[in-house]
Write an enzyme that holds these catalytic residues in place. Sequence first.
Site, PDB file in Angstrom:
ATOM      1  N   ASP A 104       0.797  -1.237   0.000  1.00  0.00           N
ATOM      2  CA  ASP A 104       0.000   0.000   0.000  1.00  0.00           C
ATOM      3  C   ASP A 104       0.827   1.284   0.000  1.00  0.00           C
ATOM      4  O   ASP A 104       0.266   2.380  -0.101  1.00  0.00           O
ATOM      5  CB  ASP A 104      -0.981  -0.004   1.199  1.00  0.00           C
ATOM      6  CG  ASP A 104      -0.263  -0.131   2.552  1.00  0.00           C
ATOM      7  OD1 ASP A 104      -0.859  -0.709   3.479  1.00  0.00           O
ATOM      8  OD2 ASP A 104       0.888   0.340   2.686  1.00  0.00           O
ATOM      9  N   HIS A 119       6.786  -7.445  -1.430  1.00  0.00           N
ATOM     10  CA  HIS A 119       5.728  -7.932  -2.315  1.00  0.00           C
ATOM     11  C   HIS A 119       5.275  -6.904  -3.343  1.00  0.00           C
ATOM     12  O   HIS A 119       4.174  -7.011  -3.880  1.00  0.00           O
ATOM     13  CB  HIS A 119       4.525  -8.399  -1.475  1.00  0.00           C
ATOM     14  CG  HIS A 119       4.855  -9.563  -0.581  1.00  0.00           C
ATOM     15  ND1 HIS A 119       4.123  -9.847   0.548  1.00  0.00           N
ATOM     16  CD2 HIS A 119       5.846 -10.481  -0.625  1.00  0.00           C
ATOM     17  CE1 HIS A 119       4.648 -10.915   1.140  1.00  0.00           C
ATOM     18  NE2 HIS A 119       5.705 -11.316   0.453  1.00  0.00           N
ATOM     19  N   CYS A 127       3.929  -4.208 -17.553  1.00  0.00           N
ATOM     20  CA  CYS A 127       3.555  -5.081 -18.662  1.00  0.00           C
ATOM     21  C   CYS A 127       3.702  -6.520 -18.197  1.00  0.00           C
ATOM     22  O   CYS A 127       4.718  -6.879 -17.604  1.00  0.00           O
ATOM     23  CB  CYS A 127       4.484  -4.825 -19.862  1.00  0.00           C
ATOM     24  SG  CYS A 127       4.301  -6.071 -21.156  1.00  0.00           S
TER      25      CYS A 127
HETATM   26  C1  BV8 Z   1       7.448 -17.708  -3.247  1.00  0.00           C
HETATM   27  C2  BV8 Z   1       0.993  -9.240  -2.731  1.00  0.00           C
HETATM   28  C3  BV8 Z   1       8.808 -19.218  -4.483  1.00  0.00           C
HETATM   29  C4  BV8 Z   1      -0.249  -9.396  -3.532  1.00  0.00           C
HETATM   30  C5  BV8 Z   1       1.232 -11.192  -1.270  1.00  0.00           C
HETATM   31  C6  BV8 Z   1       7.723 -22.035   1.877  1.00  0.00           C
HETATM   32  C7  BV8 Z   1       8.756 -21.351   1.255  1.00  0.00           C
HETATM   33  C8  BV8 Z   1       8.513 -20.559   0.150  1.00  0.00           C
HETATM   34  C9  BV8 Z   1       7.206 -20.414  -0.345  1.00  0.00           C
HETATM   35  C10 BV8 Z   1       6.188 -21.101   0.271  1.00  0.00           C
HETATM   36  C11 BV8 Z   1       6.438 -21.899   1.363  1.00  0.00           C
HETATM   37  N1  BV8 Z   1       5.254 -22.438   1.741  1.00  0.00           N
HETATM   38  C12 BV8 Z   1       4.276 -21.987   0.932  1.00  0.00           C
HETATM   39  C13 BV8 Z   1       4.810 -21.177   0.026  1.00  0.00           C
HETATM   40  C14 BV8 Z   1       4.060 -20.501  -1.014  1.00  0.00           C
HETATM   41  C15 BV8 Z   1       3.503 -19.153  -0.570  1.00  0.00           C
HETATM   42  C16 BV8 Z   1       3.053 -19.110   0.850  1.00  0.00           C
HETATM   43  O1  BV8 Z   1       3.775 -18.654   1.734  1.00  0.00           O
HETATM   44  N2  BV8 Z   1       1.831 -19.536   1.094  1.00  0.00           N
HETATM   45  C17 BV8 Z   1       1.275 -19.461   2.428  1.00  0.00           C
HETATM   46  C18 BV8 Z   1      -0.174 -19.071   2.344  1.00  0.00           C
HETATM   47  C19 BV8 Z   1       1.488 -20.789   3.100  1.00  0.00           C
HETATM   48  N3  BV8 Z   1       4.505 -18.146  -0.798  1.00  0.00           N
HETATM   49  C20 BV8 Z   1       4.616 -17.651  -2.039  1.00  0.00           C
HETATM   50  O2  BV8 Z   1       3.981 -18.051  -2.980  1.00  0.00           O
HETATM   51  C21 BV8 Z   1       5.626 -16.523  -2.218  1.00  0.00           C
HETATM   52  N4  BV8 Z   1       6.452 -16.854  -3.349  1.00  0.00           N
HETATM   53  O3  BV8 Z   1       7.770 -18.194  -2.209  1.00  0.00           O
HETATM   54  O4  BV8 Z   1       8.069 -18.008  -4.445  1.00  0.00           O
HETATM   55  C22 BV8 Z   1       7.822 -20.279  -4.879  1.00  0.00           C
HETATM   56  C23 BV8 Z   1       7.517 -20.411  -6.217  1.00  0.00           C
HETATM   57  C24 BV8 Z   1       6.615 -21.431  -6.597  1.00  0.00           C
HETATM   58  C25 BV8 Z   1       6.004 -22.249  -5.635  1.00  0.00           C
HETATM   59  C26 BV8 Z   1       6.299 -22.064  -4.272  1.00  0.00           C
HETATM   60  C27 BV8 Z   1       7.208 -21.085  -3.892  1.00  0.00           C
HETATM   61  C28 BV8 Z   1       4.931 -15.217  -2.556  1.00  0.00           C
HETATM   62  C29 BV8 Z   1       4.247 -14.668  -1.348  1.00  0.00           C
HETATM   63  C30 BV8 Z   1       3.740 -13.244  -1.652  1.00  0.00           C
HETATM   64  C31 BV8 Z   1       2.274 -13.282  -2.037  1.00  0.00           C
HETATM   65  N5  BV8 Z   1       1.766 -11.914  -2.206  1.00  0.00           N
HETATM   66  N6  BV8 Z   1       0.845  -9.920  -1.450  1.00  0.00           N
HETATM   67  C32 BV8 Z   1      -1.398  -8.632  -2.956  1.00  0.00           C
HETATM   68  O5  BV8 Z   1      -1.267  -8.001  -1.899  1.00  0.00           O
HETATM   69  O6  BV8 Z   1      -2.466  -8.675  -3.585  1.00  0.00           O
HETATM   70  S1  BV8 Z   1       1.098 -11.837   0.268  1.00  0.00           S
HETATM   71  C33 BV8 Z   1      -0.225 -11.138   1.016  1.00  0.00           C
HETATM   72  O7  BV8 Z   1      -0.556 -11.963   2.081  1.00  0.00           O
HETATM   73  C34 BV8 Z   1       0.074  -9.812   1.649  1.00  0.00           C
HETATM   74  O8  BV8 Z   1       0.941  -9.003   0.926  1.00  0.00           O
HETATM   75  C35 BV8 Z   1       0.649 -10.181   2.957  1.00  0.00           C
HETATM   76  O9  BV8 Z   1       2.027 -10.223   2.872  1.00  0.00           O
HETATM   77  C36 BV8 Z   1       0.157 -11.559   3.136  1.00  0.00           C
HETATM   78  C37 BV8 Z   1      -0.814 -11.569   4.276  1.00  0.00           C
HETATM   79  O10 BV8 Z   1      -0.069 -11.538   5.377  1.00  0.00           O
HETATM   80  P1  BV8 Z   1      -0.227 -10.377   6.468  1.00  0.00           P
HETATM   81  O11 BV8 Z   1       0.393  -9.150   5.953  1.00  0.00           O
HETATM   82  O12 BV8 Z   1       0.314 -10.969   7.682  1.00  0.00           O
HETATM   83  O13 BV8 Z   1      -1.774 -10.061   6.611  1.00  0.00           O
HETATM   84  P2  BV8 Z   1      -2.882 -10.949   7.324  1.00  0.00           P
HETATM   85  O14 BV8 Z   1      -4.188 -10.385   6.948  1.00  0.00           O
HETATM   86  O15 BV8 Z   1      -2.590 -12.389   7.077  1.00  0.00           O
HETATM   87  O16 BV8 Z   1      -2.642 -10.717   8.900  1.00  0.00           O
HETATM   88  C38 BV8 Z   1      -2.841  -9.453   9.454  1.00  0.00           C
HETATM   89  C39 BV8 Z   1      -2.333  -9.534  10.881  1.00  0.00           C
HETATM   90  O17 BV8 Z   1      -2.453  -8.226  11.458  1.00  0.00           O
HETATM   91  C40 BV8 Z   1      -3.136 -10.479  11.751  1.00  0.00           C
HETATM   92  O18 BV8 Z   1      -2.242 -11.281  12.517  1.00  0.00           O
HETATM   93  C41 BV8 Z   1      -3.920  -9.552  12.688  1.00  0.00           C
HETATM   94  O19 BV8 Z   1      -4.070 -10.091  13.980  1.00  0.00           O
HETATM   95  C42 BV8 Z   1      -3.000  -8.349  12.747  1.00  0.00           C
HETATM   96  N7  BV8 Z   1      -3.662  -7.068  13.015  1.00  0.00           N
HETATM   97  C43 BV8 Z   1      -4.933  -6.689  12.721  1.00  0.00           C
HETATM   98  N8  BV8 Z   1      -5.122  -5.405  13.130  1.00  0.00           N
HETATM   99  C44 BV8 Z   1      -3.942  -4.985  13.674  1.00  0.00           C
HETATM  100  C45 BV8 Z   1      -3.016  -6.036  13.602  1.00  0.00           C
HETATM  101  N9  BV8 Z   1      -1.759  -5.927  14.064  1.00  0.00           N
HETATM  102  C46 BV8 Z   1      -1.398  -4.757  14.621  1.00  0.00           C
HETATM  103  N10 BV8 Z   1      -2.230  -3.694  14.727  1.00  0.00           N
HETATM  104  C47 BV8 Z   1      -3.497  -3.778  14.264  1.00  0.00           C
HETATM  105  N11 BV8 Z   1      -4.328  -2.717  14.380  1.00  0.00           N
END
Ligand code: BV8
Length: 245
Positions: A104, A119, A127
């Site tokens: 953001d 990210h 493109c």
């Molecule tokens: C990759 C951009 C190689 C797009 C995003 C192990 C190793 C490597 C990869 C993997 C692995 N295991 C699995 C994978 C694959 C995958 C992955 O991690 N999957 C998860 C679901 C298991 N990872 C990938 O694919 C990554 N690429 O590793 O490439 C590869 C290649 C091929 C095959 C495999 C691997 C790419 C990851 C990036 C994806 N893109 N964003 C977009 O935004 O549209 S990620 C997206 O989700 C966000 O950007 C963000 O980063 C993520 C969500 O996480 P959070 O930011 O933590 O947000 P969330 O809502 O989950 O949590 C919010 C938190 O805030 C909560 O805890 C809440 O309690 C708290 N909160 C709420 N209010 C407050 C607060 N805290 C403080 N104050 C408040 N007021």
Amino acid sequence: MTIPQSLAGAIARARSVAVLTGAGVSAESGVPTFRDAQTGLWAQFDPQKLATPDAFRRNPKLVWDWYAWRRKLVAKAEPNAGHRALAVLEGRVSDFALITQNVDGLHRRAGSRNVVELHGNIGRVKCSRENTIVEHWTEVGDEVPRCAGCGALLRPDVVWFEETLPPDALQAAEDAARRCQILLVVGTSAEVYPAAALPAYAKSAGATIVEINPNPTPLSDAADYVLRAPAGAVLPALVAAAWPV
Ligand code: BV8
């Protein structure tokens, strides 16, 4: 918000601090977190299913419109007290790195300078074939805009699931995690890799891990300090406790 004196003292003395933020740090700016239920038209969609190359291949218009909706939300959002406190912290610590999973752009708008965007950034469009950043594009009716150079569809300059992170950004983040004395982990569910691996690098290098999140995460047990409150309350209190006026 009471900050443990030992933590305030450690922050004040620290030469090197790194911060890893997730969507939670922007929640108080009105930007829905990734795991918050989406609103309106998008309530029926799971972000993790939309933020993938496959979703864009199958339905580019749906994915393009989802990002256009989020871009408008982000454009209306303002940095909050948590973002601003991190910008102040950067000025107080000689070696400071802010690593964000957020797309953001609110950290930079709050004044943070050394920001590693793991990210990408929703404000940038590229493109889908050449990966070149496109500053201006025209939206013709219901069509997803195309690259003026090669005719391929345009897409947001963000990292989708199953896409690799920008190597320089990931390297900078890993280096910062390994060299910091304190790692603040703010507003992330600590489930998305490789970002979620960074706290382990910091911990194995001897850093103090601080989790700032109203809810527990898989990282909570490994953290040295857990501050169970919103970032907008904790981060300003942390800076005030470390450098009392
Ligand atoms: C990759 C951009 C190689 C797009 C995003 C192990 C190793 C490597 C990869 C993997 C692995 N295991 C699995 C994978 C694959 C995958 C992955 O991690 N999957 C998860 C679901 C298991 N990872 C990938 O694919 C990554 N690429 O590793 O490439 C590869 C290649 C091929 C095959 C495999 C691997 C790419 C990851 C990036 C994806 N893109 N964003 C977009 O935004 O549209 S990620 C997206 O989700 C966000 O950007 C963000 O980063 C993520 C969500 O996480 P959070 O930011 O933590 O947000 P969330 O809502 O989950 O949590 C919010 C938190 O805030 C909560 O805890 C809440 O309690 C708290 N909160 C709420 N209010 C407050 C607060 N805290 C403080 N104050 C408040 N007021």
